[in-house]
Each structure stands twice: as C-alpha cells, then as structure tokens.
Design a protein around this motif. Structure first.
Motif, PDB file in Angstrom:
ATOM      1  N   ASN A 138      29.579  12.998  29.161  1.00  0.00           N
ATOM      2  CA  ASN A 138      29.615  14.288  29.847  1.00  0.00           C
ATOM      3  C   ASN A 138      29.449  15.468  28.893  1.00  0.00           C
ATOM      4  O   ASN A 138      30.251  16.412  28.887  1.00  0.00           O
ATOM      5  N   SER A 162      26.954  11.495  41.878  1.00  0.00           N
ATOM      6  CA  SER A 162      27.042  12.636  40.962  1.00  0.00           C
ATOM      7  C   SER A 162      27.095  12.250  39.483  1.00  0.00           C
ATOM      8  O   SER A 162      27.246  13.125  38.634  1.00  0.00           O
ATOM      9  N   THR A 178      34.431  18.826  39.581  1.00  0.00           N
ATOM     10  CA  THR A 178      33.264  18.118  40.101  1.00  0.00           C
ATOM     11  C   THR A 178      33.242  18.140  41.623  1.00  0.00           C
ATOM     12  O   THR A 178      32.200  18.382  42.245  1.00  0.00           O
ATOM     13  N   ALA A 182      25.419  21.633  35.917  1.00  0.00           N
ATOM     14  CA  ALA A 182      25.839  20.980  37.154  1.00  0.00           C
ATOM     15  C   ALA A 182      25.559  21.872  38.360  1.00  0.00           C
ATOM     16  O   ALA A 182      25.075  21.409  39.397  1.00  0.00           O
ATOM     17  N   THR A 227      27.279  16.270  35.834  1.00  0.00           N
ATOM     18  CA  THR A 227      28.471  17.106  36.007  1.00  0.00           C
ATOM     19  C   THR A 227      28.792  17.985  34.800  1.00  0.00           C
ATOM     20  O   THR A 227      29.698  18.814  34.887  1.00  0.00           O
ATOM     21  N   TYR A 276      28.983  22.609  32.922  1.00  0.00           N
ATOM     22  CA  TYR A 276      29.126  23.079  34.297  1.00  0.00           C
ATOM     23  C   TYR A 276      27.965  23.948  34.768  1.00  0.00           C
ATOM     24  O   TYR A 276      27.511  23.786  35.913  1.00  0.00           O
TER      25      TYR A 276
END
Length: 461
Positions: A345, A305, A367, A315, A309, A312
C-alpha cells in the motif's frame, strides 16, 4: 451541530472518521474547535444494499467447533443486539457470502493445494451425484446468519467443480482458462442445481450467485482454487447461467465480474480481453459480451478494491473515474465485493503480519469511506470473516485448529461495524460536507458521510 435543523423525518447517520496518516501508526491531531458538517437531505446518492463478508476458508472448520465458541463468533459477525451492559454484541452484517468449493478438499494432497485450509468441499461428488450433507460447517454459519436476521445470501465460485475443469484440478495450468467453452452449460446447470439443493436443505435461497472470481489473475500456482477467464468467457458463462436460472424459475441473480482491482472495471490496463469490464458487459449493446439483456444478470458491476487504496489522493482519483463510467450507464450500480489489507500500500501499511489493533482499523475505515463516498458503492464486502492467518485479512481470527481453538476479534471488525451495524439495507447516502472554514486539511482531515435509513428513524452519530 447546526445541521440538525435541516433534517426532518429522516434518520441520518453522519459517520465522521479520522483518516489515517500515511504511516497509519500515528494519531491524527485533534482539530482546534468544533467542526461543522452540513447535510443536504435533498441531494442523494446510492441506496445501500448490504455490508458483507465471506465464509472462506475457515468457515468449513470453525462451523464444526464447540457450540459456545462458534455461537460467539456468529454473534460478532451477525448480531445487531446489545449485550448485558448495552455494548453491541456484533457488527450486524446484512449479507453472507458462501464459498461453493470446487472439490479440492476431496482430492486432498492430490489437489495440488498444499494448505488444507485453502481447499474447499463441493456438494458435487466425484461420482457425479450431489450430497447436501456436505459443507456442514459452512451450512452452520448460514443458519446462524439467518437466525440473527441476515436476509441476503450470495454464493460464489473461485473455480468450477474439478469434474468440469480442463486439468481435473481447481486451479489453472499455464495461465489458461480452466473451463472449456463446451462446459459452460454444464457449469450453469451445476450452479442452478446447487441453488435448488441448498434451498431444499436449508430454506435459504441465494439472492446472488457470482460464478467468476478475479478473472484477471493467472491462478496457476496452486495457492488456492481459481482460474483466469477472458471477458468473452465471463459473458458466455453469465448468459448460460441466466438461462438456466430462468428455466428453473429461480429468482437468483448473476453477479459479474469480481474484477481483481477497480481499474479493470473501466480500463484495459495490462489485461487485454480481461479489462474494461463496464464497457464489455454493460455499455456496448452491440458487443457479443453485452449482458444488459440477460434476464437474470444483475445490473451491477462488482470489483475489488485491492491495490487501489494508497496513496489516498490516487485512491480518490481512481474512484472518481469509476464513478463517471458507472454513471454513464443508466441503471448500473457498483459493488465493492471483496477487500482485505493486501500488499504494501505505497508504504502506508503492510498486509502482514496480523494486527488486532487500531492502525489497520483506521486504514480500513478510510478505504470504506472512499468506496462509499467517492465510488458510490451500493454494497461493501470484506474477504475472510474468519482468518487463521498471520495477515490483515480477517475480522475475527482463530487458531489454525480444525476441531477447536481460541478466537480473537480485531478492531477491523468494529471499524466495519461502524458502517454495517448502522447503515442498513435501503439506507440512502446524503450529501455531507465539512464547512471549509475551520476544517483541517491534509492527511489528518476528518472524512464525513451521511445516510438516511429506509424506515425514517432519526439518528445522528
């Protein structure tokens, strides 16, 4: 909660976790009033196989530490028991990933890997014989896991043994695969012999063996053991290993392909010949890379992953695409087989430095939720169970001392434990939805998933 009446003769774990806000450092606002979660027990999704972490790289040293300290660390990772005050002793991991090193530890400085903690020992000696007394610290953790009820074990390779590689090292040269095709059979036989030897030495038979790790990356800088591979290489190695396992009458299954990020499972992206691995290995039966007919290749596509991530909504979109591609292949399952908080991120949280607190724990919880409830992951696996680094890569942190030191549990350990301790192998994910009326929206909205255990016990959490 009014959904209790809807669940009969079932154990349901309803995990409601507040999503971290973008900076992962603020507290999400408490919702006004009660929330209603509606569970449809007739609508089911994936069956959970395991939650896991790996012994790389600190296990080789910490497994030889004084007994009281390593036993305490093993309790934190594997125990499902309660302590004297009723508090959990550990997070109850249900699988343990074991790093079968390439032999860089024996090479020492000549390995080209500067950090001694990133070198790894091999059972295969430079003389071509096998020494089953090696990997002593790692074998200790295997025994400790088994003693505490872990039944699933997976062996993985970051690199083939140095005696088989093109350059005699455990990392690649000039971004090229470090194993020649005429050595694929030898690698398969090495893996089979190692599985047999470990079983004889420890009584543990690996349920899975993963021969390739993140083949999309170049692995040419000497930072750790590793090698790139093309999909055709991965397929040929997996087929050779499957045949070798069948010949040896071993039940171990081959896991592919530990993609470096989830996108490479369903799109070529920037890695021609190394991406779209669902298509390459499981969709096109006429393709030379098709693995669906290999007797010991598990019907599982494994990916990591990392780098998928944040933010969001992105993701979620990535995992929705993955879910659609997996669902299009009958019988195929997805495993999230490695993760730690890596990179920046999208500005939400950085991989460094080390943080034992709640910010990374909340990010991790979000996550895990996305991988389970959106990507339908049947297994969820962390990277370093034990870390000596100033990075968000560990569940338990230790002093970087080979002989002894202190250890420091993180809240990421317990964030994972809120899943691993209660969602046991065989649990089935159920449909769970927040009532639209009164449910908060946006970054601070609760995230909900629900599970029914295999043994029929009832629990609401």
């Amino acid at each position: 909660m009014n959904y209790l009446q809807k669940i009969t003769a079932a154990w349901v774990l309803a995990a409601a976790l507040l999503a971290a806000v973008p900076a992962c450092s603020q507290r999400a606002p408490a919702p006004a009033g009660a929330l209603t979660v509606r569970i449809d027990a007739a609508r089911t999704y994936q069956t959970i196989t395991n939650f896991a972490a790996s012994d790389a790289w600190a296990g080789q040293f910490v497994g030889t530490w004084p007994a009281a300290k390593k036993e305490a660390i093993a309790d934190l990772l594997f125990s499902t028991a309660a302590g004297p005050g009723g508090q959990p002793k550990g997070i109850g991991l249900s699988m343990w990933r074991v790093n079968l090193g390439a032999g860089s530890a024996e090479q020492g400085e000549a390995s080209g890997i500067k950090d001694e903690w990133r070198r790894a020992e091999s059972f295969l000696t430079p003389a071509g014989t096998y020494d089953w007394n090696r990997l002593a610290g790692q074998r200790w953790f295997m025994a400790a896991a088994k003693q505490r009820g872990v039944k699933q074990f997976l062996a993985f390779l970051n690199s083939p043994p140095v005696s088989l590689t093109r350059n005699g090292k455990s990392y690649a040269t000039a971004k090229q695969p470090n194993l020649a095709p005429d050595k694929f059979g030898a690698l398969a036989d090495y893996c089979t012999r190692t599985i047999e030897g470990v079983r004889q030495k420890t009584g543990i038979t690996f349920a899975y063996l993963s021969p390739v790790n993140e083949p999309q990356w170049d692995w040419s800088d000497g930072g750790q053991e590793g090698t790139p591979f093309q999909n055709e290489d991965v397929a040929s190695i997996a087929k050779a290993l499957s045949a070798s396992l069948v010949k040896a009458k071993l039940p171990t299954q081959v896991l592919v392909a530990e993609a470096g990020k989830l996108d490479y499972l369903f799109t070529t992206a920037d890695k021609p010949g190394r991406g779209d691995q669902i298509g390459a290995f499981f969709s096109d039966k006429a393709a030379p890379t098709y693995l669906g007919g290999a007797a010991r290749v598990a019907p599982i596509i494994a990916g990591h992953s990392y780098f998928t991530t944040s933010p969001y909504p992105q993701a979620v979109a990535t995992r929705e695409q993955l879910t659609g591609r997996v669902a299009a292949v009958p019988g195929l399952t997805f495993w999230q087989s490695e993760y730690c908080i890596l990179g920046d991120n999208a500005g939400e949280i950085n991989g460094g430095p080390r943080d034992l607190g709640m910010a990374p724990a909340l990010y991790l919880a979000r996550t895990i939720h996305a991988d389970l409830a959106v990507a339908n992951a049947a297994a969820w696996q962390w990277w370093l169970a034990i870390s000596a680094y100033d990075y968000k890569d560990g569940l338990v942190y230790v002093d970087k001392n080979k002989a002894d030191g202190n250890f420091y549990p993180s809240k990421m350990l317990w964030a994972l434990g809120n899943y691993s301790r209660f969602i046991r192998p065989g649990a089935v994910r159920l449909s769970a939805q927040l009532d639209a009326a009164g449910a908060p929206a946006g970054a601070g909205a609760p995230l909900v998933s629900a599970y029914r255990s295999a043994d029929g016990r009832q629990l609401i959490r």
